[in-house]
Design a protein around this motif. Sequence first.
Motif, PDB file in Angstrom:
ATOM      1  N   HIS A 176       0.777  -1.049   0.135  1.00 50.32           N
ATOM      2  CA  HIS A 176       0.082   0.099   0.004  1.00 50.32           C
ATOM      3  C   HIS A 176       0.897   1.253  -0.085  1.00 50.32           C
ATOM      4  CE1 HIS A 176      -3.688  -2.409   0.185  1.00 50.32           C
ATOM      5  NE2 HIS A 176      -3.519  -2.724   1.352  1.00 50.32           N
ATOM      6  N   ARG A 177       2.266   1.175  -0.382  1.00 48.01           N
ATOM      7  CA  ARG A 177       2.980   2.450  -0.515  1.00 48.01           C
ATOM      8  C   ARG A 177       2.438   3.239  -1.840  1.00 48.01           C
ATOM      9  NH1 ARG A 177       8.823   1.649  -2.381  1.00 48.01           N
ATOM     10  NH2 ARG A 177       8.093   2.445  -4.609  1.00 48.01           N
ATOM     11  N   PRO A 178       2.035   4.376  -1.766  1.00 53.22           N
ATOM     12  CA  PRO A 178       1.500   5.115  -2.663  1.00 53.22           C
ATOM     13  C   PRO A 178       2.110   5.066  -4.068  1.00 53.22           C
ATOM     14  CG  PRO A 178       1.468   6.592  -0.847  1.00 53.22           C
ATOM     15  CD  PRO A 178       2.407   5.276  -0.565  1.00 53.22           C
ATOM     16  N   ILE A 179       1.510   4.578  -5.069  1.00 44.80           N
ATOM     17  CA  ILE A 179       2.218   4.647  -6.336  1.00 44.80           C
ATOM     18  C   ILE A 179       0.982   5.038  -7.569  1.00 44.80           C
ATOM     19  CG2 ILE A 179       3.891   2.801  -5.972  1.00 44.80           C
ATOM     20  CD1 ILE A 179       2.054   0.792  -7.469  1.00 44.80           C
ATOM     21  N   MET A 180      -0.113   5.049  -6.930  1.00 51.75           N
ATOM     22  CA  MET A 180      -1.245   5.513  -8.084  1.00 51.75           C
ATOM     23  C   MET A 180      -1.044   6.668  -8.906  1.00 51.75           C
ATOM     24  SD  MET A 180      -4.465   4.457  -9.087  1.00 51.75           S
ATOM     25  CE  MET A 180      -5.330   3.595  -7.949  1.00 51.75           C
ATOM     26  N   ALA A 181      -0.402   7.789  -8.272  1.00 53.83           N
ATOM     27  CA  ALA A 181      -0.394   8.998  -8.915  1.00 53.83           C
ATOM     28  C   ALA A 181       0.599   8.770 -10.326  1.00 53.83           C
ATOM     29  CB  ALA A 181       0.024  10.161  -8.147  1.00 53.83           C
ATOM     30  N   SER A 182       1.489   8.093 -10.272  1.00 55.18           N
ATOM     31  CA  SER A 182       2.482   7.848 -11.434  1.00 55.18           C
ATOM     32  C   SER A 182       1.805   7.518 -12.342  1.00 55.18           C
ATOM     33  CB  SER A 182       3.704   7.074 -10.587  1.00 55.18           C
ATOM     34  OG  SER A 182       3.336   5.669 -10.330  1.00 55.18           O
ATOM     35  N   PHE A 183       0.765   6.334 -11.997  1.00 55.59           N
ATOM     36  CA  PHE A 183       0.065   5.944 -13.060  1.00 55.59           C
ATOM     37  C   PHE A 183      -0.811   6.573 -14.020  1.00 55.59           C
ATOM     38  CE2 PHE A 183      -0.017   1.676 -10.624  1.00 55.59           C
ATOM     39  CZ  PHE A 183       0.925   1.038 -11.543  1.00 55.59           C
ATOM     40  N   HIS A 184      -1.332   7.823 -12.936  1.00 53.46           N
ATOM     41  CA  HIS A 184      -2.103   8.745 -13.728  1.00 53.46           C
ATOM     42  C   HIS A 184      -1.201   9.543 -14.623  1.00 53.46           C
ATOM     43  CE1 HIS A 184      -6.247   8.175 -11.767  1.00 53.46           C
ATOM     44  NE2 HIS A 184      -5.611   7.238 -11.533  1.00 53.46           N
TER      45      HIS A 184
ATOM     46  N   ARG B  67       2.366  14.626 -10.968  1.00 53.68           N
ATOM     47  CA  ARG B  67       1.515  13.269 -10.663  1.00 53.68           C
ATOM     48  C   ARG B  67       2.789  12.217 -10.464  1.00 53.68           C
ATOM     49  NH1 ARG B  67      -3.593  12.995 -14.563  1.00 53.68           N
ATOM     50  NH2 ARG B  67      -5.160  13.813 -12.945  1.00 53.68           N
ATOM     51  N   PHE B  68       3.926  12.621 -11.175  1.00 53.67           N
ATOM     52  CA  PHE B  68       5.025  11.872 -10.834  1.00 53.67           C
ATOM     53  C   PHE B  68       5.847  12.077  -9.328  1.00 53.67           C
ATOM     54  CE2 PHE B  68       4.820  11.853 -15.497  1.00 53.67           C
ATOM     55  CZ  PHE B  68       4.621  10.381 -15.665  1.00 53.67           C
ATOM     56  N   GLY B  69       5.667  13.323  -9.012  1.00 54.07           N
ATOM     57  CA  GLY B  69       6.190  13.530  -7.623  1.00 54.07           C
ATOM     58  C   GLY B  69       4.993  13.182  -6.407  1.00 54.07           C
ATOM     59  N   ALA B  70       3.901  12.977  -6.917  1.00 50.67           N
ATOM     60  CA  ALA B  70       2.650  12.767  -5.758  1.00 50.67           C
ATOM     61  C   ALA B  70       2.804  11.588  -4.975  1.00 50.67           C
ATOM     62  CB  ALA B  70       1.504  12.999  -6.383  1.00 50.67           C
ATOM     63  N   ASP B  71       3.401  10.529  -5.352  1.00 54.86           N
ATOM     64  CA  ASP B  71       3.585   9.385  -4.670  1.00 54.86           C
ATOM     65  C   ASP B  71       4.557   9.429  -3.680  1.00 54.86           C
ATOM     66  OD1 ASP B  71       1.417   7.955  -6.140  1.00 54.86           O
ATOM     67  OD2 ASP B  71       2.773   7.370  -7.426  1.00 54.86           O
ATOM     68  N   TRP B  72       5.708  10.136  -4.061  1.00 54.65           N
ATOM     69  CA  TRP B  72       6.823  10.349  -3.023  1.00 54.65           C
ATOM     70  C   TRP B  72       6.267  11.236  -1.854  1.00 54.65           C
ATOM     71  CZ3 TRP B  72       9.260  14.919  -1.849  1.00 54.65           C
ATOM     72  CH2 TRP B  72      10.505  14.926  -1.264  1.00 54.65           C
ATOM     73  N   LEU B  73       5.673  12.346  -2.251  1.00 53.85           N
ATOM     74  CA  LEU B  73       5.182  13.024  -1.221  1.00 53.85           C
ATOM     75  C   LEU B  73       4.217  12.559  -0.333  1.00 53.85           C
ATOM     76  CD1 LEU B  73       6.003  16.330  -0.812  1.00 53.85           C
ATOM     77  CD2 LEU B  73       3.830  16.789  -1.976  1.00 53.85           C
ATOM     78  N   ALA B  74       3.170  11.622  -1.088  1.00 49.09           N
ATOM     79  CA  ALA B  74       1.996  11.049  -0.126  1.00 49.09           C
ATOM     80  C   ALA B  74       2.850  10.190   0.893  1.00 49.09           C
ATOM     81  CB  ALA B  74       1.342  10.134  -1.076  1.00 49.09           C
ATOM     82  N   HIS B  75       3.889   9.397   0.349  1.00 44.76           N
ATOM     83  CA  HIS B  75       4.872   8.447   1.197  1.00 44.76           C
ATOM     84  C   HIS B  75       5.190   9.160   2.423  1.00 44.76           C
ATOM     85  CE1 HIS B  75       6.705   4.502   2.236  1.00 44.76           C
ATOM     86  NE2 HIS B  75       7.907   5.234   1.830  1.00 44.76           N
ATOM     87  N   ARG B  76       5.556  10.118   2.269  1.00 39.97           N
ATOM     88  CA  ARG B  76       6.521  10.827   3.339  1.00 39.97           C
ATOM     89  C   ARG B  76       5.388  11.637   4.308  1.00 39.97           C
ATOM     90  NH1 ARG B  76       9.249   9.234  -0.176  1.00 39.97           N
ATOM     91  NH2 ARG B  76      11.781   8.802   0.014  1.00 39.97           N
ATOM     92  N   LEU B  77       4.498  12.313   3.510  1.00 42.06           N
ATOM     93  CA  LEU B  77       3.619  13.215   4.331  1.00 42.06           C
ATOM     94  C   LEU B  77       2.105  12.606   4.692  1.00 42.06           C
ATOM     95  CD1 LEU B  77       3.826  16.732   2.681  1.00 42.06           C
ATOM     96  CD2 LEU B  77       5.014  15.966   4.564  1.00 42.06           C
ATOM     97  N   GLY B  78       1.845  11.520   3.914  1.00 39.70           N
ATOM     98  CA  GLY B  78       0.343  10.850   4.233  1.00 39.70           C
ATOM     99  C   GLY B  78      -0.346  11.598   3.310  1.00 39.70           C
ATOM    100  N   PRO B  79      -1.358  10.633   2.661  1.00 42.39           N
ATOM    101  CA  PRO B  79      -2.219  10.978   1.309  1.00 42.39           C
ATOM    102  C   PRO B  79      -3.236  12.238   2.063  1.00 42.39           C
ATOM    103  CG  PRO B  79      -2.133   8.653   1.542  1.00 42.39           C
ATOM    104  CD  PRO B  79      -1.373   9.179   2.808  1.00 42.39           C
ATOM    105  N   LYS B  80      -3.592  12.191   3.210  1.00 47.14           N
ATOM    106  CA  LYS B  80      -4.778  13.084   3.779  1.00 47.14           C
ATOM    107  C   LYS B  80      -4.022  14.691   3.778  1.00 47.14           C
ATOM    108  CE  LYS B  80      -7.256  12.553   7.643  1.00 47.14           C
ATOM    109  NZ  LYS B  80      -8.549  12.740   7.212  1.00 47.14           N
TER     110      LYS B  80
END
Length: 376
Positions: A127-135, A253-266
């Motif tokens: 469940h590590r965020p990777i969805m944004a990179s797909f988009h 979108r290519f950087g959002a997963d990295w950011l969500a992993h560190r700060l949390g999706p919320k």
Amino acid sequence: MSRKTHRRAVGALFFLLGLCFASWASRIPSVQQKMGISEAELGGVLLAIPLGQLLSLPLAGWLVAKEGSRKVVLGGVVLYAVALVGLGWASSLYQLVPCLALFGIGGNLTNISVNTQAVGVERLYQHRPIMASFHGLWSLAGFVAAAVGSFMIGHAVPPGVHFVFIALFILVGLAVSAGFTVREDSGVDPNQPIFVKPDKELLGLGAIAFCALICEGAMFDWSGVYFKKVIHADKDWVGAGYTAFMSTMAAGRFGADWLAHRLGPKRVIQLSGLLTATGLSIAVAWPTLPTALLGFLLVGFGTSAVVPLVYSAAGKSSHMSAGMALAAVSTIGFFGFLLGPPVIGFVAGATSLRVSFALIAVMGLAVSAVASRVRV
């Protein structure tokens, strides 16, 4: 089979789907000229796409939950590519409109199923965020399709020939990727009912998607008009706002997963809403070319992560299968994308375009406010 292999295969599907959609968008003026229809008539004809999407929303979630996302995405991509060819070769409105409806149905079937595939791949990453990179790959395909479309137009290639080339490329890409997709979804139920009431959490995620897609729809449909009528940009710069927005949305979108992993999706969604509101406020408060470009760049960054992160959260629902949860959230968000642009036109007619864009800034704040109350 490694998780990286699955990720590459699903990423390729996102790229192919973005290529299909944007290829059609790049040749809409050519099809309009070929059909000899006015802008008003074109607007009515194009409603066939969202109508097809709307009608197929519950069907897509049900099929994914019943048969699994792999079967649906493979069939959906074929339908999408075939419908694209039909759009290119249609010689009358009686042929074009049904093809547009099929294009909308194919687009929605692939949207729900490929995002369910992405949820499956994300599960392999714990469940590590990777969805944004797909988009992000979907957005990147839009730039590629625009370049190919410009080349085809410049060399007087008819839309039918252009779309056959794109469809063949898509089908070859599908054949290469198909064997490496995720074969089993969690929660597949052959007795799945078509309609399932979403729970409170999914309704909250749908509300975030609704507000975010109002902002996206506004930028897609009204950014050029804003630069022309409010910024009074030269004709060479009228499209600069849309380009700025699309560029940062894809990059974000290519950087959002990295950011969500560190700060949390919320927290990322909250910051995204504030960034969207800030960008639009700058463009409204200081309507000059440099400030409006800055504002639209910020809006692109702001909108980039919201929908992918919301889809990722919906796919983890404990109340229903990933496909049904994604369909529920997509349905609510779809109405934002559909209603946003005409509401802007109505408000602009009653007041001004600047007031309309100020209203969209409020939607950015709503994204942050709702995200504060929803588990993401």
